[in-house]
Design a protein around this motif. Structure first.
Motif, mmCIF file in Angstrom:
data_model
loop_
_atom_site.group_PDB
_atom_site.id
_atom_site.type_symbol
_atom_site.label_atom_id
_atom_site.label_comp_id
_atom_site.label_asym_id
_atom_site.label_seq_id
_atom_site.Cartn_x
_atom_site.Cartn_y
_atom_site.Cartn_z
ATOM 1 N N LEU A 86 0.822 -1.199 0.000
ATOM 2 C CA LEU A 86 0.000 0.000 0.000
ATOM 3 C C LEU A 86 0.862 1.258 0.000
ATOM 4 C CD1 LEU A 86 -2.622 1.573 0.204
ATOM 5 C CD2 LEU A 86 -2.612 1.179 2.674
ATOM 6 N N VAL A 87 1.906 1.279 0.822
ATOM 7 C CA VAL A 87 2.763 2.466 0.887
ATOM 8 C C VAL A 87 3.484 2.684 -0.443
ATOM 9 C CG1 VAL A 87 4.819 3.437 1.974
ATOM 10 C CG2 VAL A 87 3.042 2.437 3.382
ATOM 11 N N PHE A 88 3.944 1.603 -1.082
ATOM 12 C CA PHE A 88 4.600 1.752 -2.376
ATOM 13 C C PHE A 88 3.651 2.366 -3.401
ATOM 14 C CE2 PHE A 88 7.204 -2.131 -0.990
ATOM 15 C CZ PHE A 88 8.211 -1.324 -0.490
ATOM 16 N N GLU A 97 8.129 0.051 -11.800
ATOM 17 C CA GLU A 97 8.976 -0.063 -10.608
ATOM 18 C C GLU A 97 8.144 -0.413 -9.377
ATOM 19 O OE1 GLU A 97 11.858 2.825 -7.892
ATOM 20 O OE2 GLU A 97 11.437 3.342 -9.987
ATOM 21 N N ILE A 98 6.988 0.234 -9.243
ATOM 22 C CA ILE A 98 6.102 -0.071 -8.111
ATOM 23 C C ILE A 98 5.649 -1.522 -8.175
ATOM 24 C CG2 ILE A 98 3.874 0.445 -7.058
ATOM 25 C CD1 ILE A 98 4.198 3.316 -8.033
ATOM 26 N N LEU A 103 5.790 -6.958 -6.074
ATOM 27 C CA LEU A 103 5.849 -8.405 -6.316
ATOM 28 C C LEU A 103 6.980 -9.054 -5.529
ATOM 29 C CD1 LEU A 103 5.080 -8.630 -10.155
ATOM 30 C CD2 LEU A 103 3.591 -9.284 -8.240
ATOM 31 N N ARG A 104 8.101 -8.353 -5.394
ATOM 32 C CA ARG A 104 9.215 -8.917 -4.615
ATOM 33 C C ARG A 104 8.826 -9.101 -3.157
ATOM 34 N NH1 ARG A 104 12.575 -5.532 -7.891
ATOM 35 N NH2 ARG A 104 12.554 -3.910 -6.267
#
Length: 396
Positions: A86-88, A97-98, A103-104
């Motif tokens: 959520l923060v990302f 990039e997000i 996913l990582r």
């Protein structure tokens, strides 16, 4: 903590989720909205399944002693990952990039969830413990690894949240910064929860008894941390929604003077669009803008460029900036045209030159901001009042 202490925050999360579902149904591709809904769902699930009455019921339904333990640990681990995701998404940035970062983290925490399930399956926890599972089985093979895994995963997520939100709060201001600082406060409480749990479990490893930290201190800290963090997540979103609604209603209200002015020339008996009292403010603004542009089309043959040029030059001479001068000039031409049309309806059948002037107003007033400026000038500018006085004799 008793059952209601868990079920009340779970109900609050459920209500928030229900309020978000209509938006999710229409904008389900929005990653931020999906992240918010997943977080609310997992947070409510954690509180629901961590309540002692639910723990006892799940153990009884499944017929497996302490089945609720890995279930709650898996939900807490998934909730930790959802907070990071959520923060990302909230912070923004390149979409790829997000997505890759999210996913990582999801993959990493999925490994932890799988490890919790496997370790519980190969371990042995035959005695049901509703409140002190962590400390009771702190030295049991495999089970202690399961307990350590979920605590470590939760602690990593909490420290990441505190670090990211704190750094982000230094770069922003206003309600977003307030929300981020509240989130930091909530996760600081969660750090205290981790410290209490880890201290009690580690004490068992060294044959010490600090079980009260896990049984009585940690649960209220978990509840308080989750509620405070939820406020931090919700506050900026609510403020943004209220602020957008306020600006829309303000635009609607400020367009009133211009709308009433051009409506004076509407043919009698023209049916107006009736808006229900629950119609959204944005729809009302669109309808009001449409009525104003229709009025410009009716007034086109009555527009006199001389009124506009005179008001424009006088506004600039009085020190007005370019945008304000254009708004005052358009408002003066509209006010004069309304008087001409009202006193001589046949003037509305003017030639192409007047229609060209009408098109000029339509081009100038492209969007709610320009229309708002014209409406404000129509009500407050003395140059518009002068244009009215100048046009009155010509109108008879």
């Amino acid at each position: 903590m008793k059952g209601p202490d868990y079920y009340i925050p779970a109900a609050a999360m459920a209500i928030s989720l229900v309020c978000k579902l209509p938006a999710l149904r229409t904008n389900w591709r929005d990653p931020l909205l999906r992240s918010v809904c997943v977080l609310l769902l997992l947070a409510g699930s954690v509180f629901t399944f961590a309540a002692p009455p639910t723990i006892e019921a799940v153990n009884r339904w499944t017929g497996i002693p302490n089945f609720s333990a890995p279930l709650v640990y898996c939900l807490m681990t998934a909730f930790s990952a959802s907070c990071l995701v959520l923060v990302f998404n909230w912070r923004g940035g390149p979409a790829e990039e997000i997505r890759a970062t999210s996913l990582r983290w999801i993959a990493g925490y999925s490994v932890v969830v799988a490890a919790i399930v496997v370790l519980f399956a190969i371990g042995s926890a035959p005695v049901e413990r509703l409140r002190d599972f962590d400390t009771y089985y702190a030295n049991t093979p495999y089970i202690r690894l399961m307990i350590a895994s979920y605590l470590l995963a939760h602690n990593v997520a909490v420290m990441m949240m505190v670090s990211m939100c704190w750094r982000w709060s230094l770069q922003v201001c206003g309600w977003l910064r307030a929300g981020l600082l509240i989130i930091v406060s909530g996760y600081a409480i969660s750090l205290a929860y981790d410290a209490a749990k880890m201290s009690a479990v580690a004490a068992r490893w060294f044959d010490r008894d600090l079980d009260f930290l896990s049984t009585f201190v940690a649960p209220p800290l978990a509840s308080a941390g989750a509620l405070v963090s939820s406020v931090g997540f919700v506050l900026p979103l609510v403020y943004q929604r209220v602020s957008d609604s306020w600006r829309t209603w303000s635009t609607y209200r400020h367009l009133g003077a211009l709308w009433h002015e051009v409506q004076r020339t509407a043919p009698s008996g023209t049916p107006g669009v009736r808006m229900s009292w629950w119609s959204p403010a944005a729809i009302r603004v669109i309808q009001r803008e449409s009525d104003i542009h229709d009025g410009f089309l009716r007034l086109g043959p009555c527009f006199d460029r001389r009124h506009r040029d005179t008001a424009y030059e006088r506004a600039l001479a009085a020190g007005a900036d370019e945008e304000t001068a254009r708004a005052v000039a358009d408002a003066a031409m509209v006010a004069a045209a309304v008087l001409v049309c009202a006193s001589d309806p046949e003037a509305a059948s003017g030639g192409e030159e007047e229609e060209a002037d009408g098109n000029r107003v339509l081009v100038t007033a492209d969007g709610p901001r320009d229309l708002v400026r014209i409406s404000h000038a129509l009500r407050h500018s003395p140059l518009v009042a002068a244009a009215r006085r100048q046009a009155a004799p010509a109108g008879g």
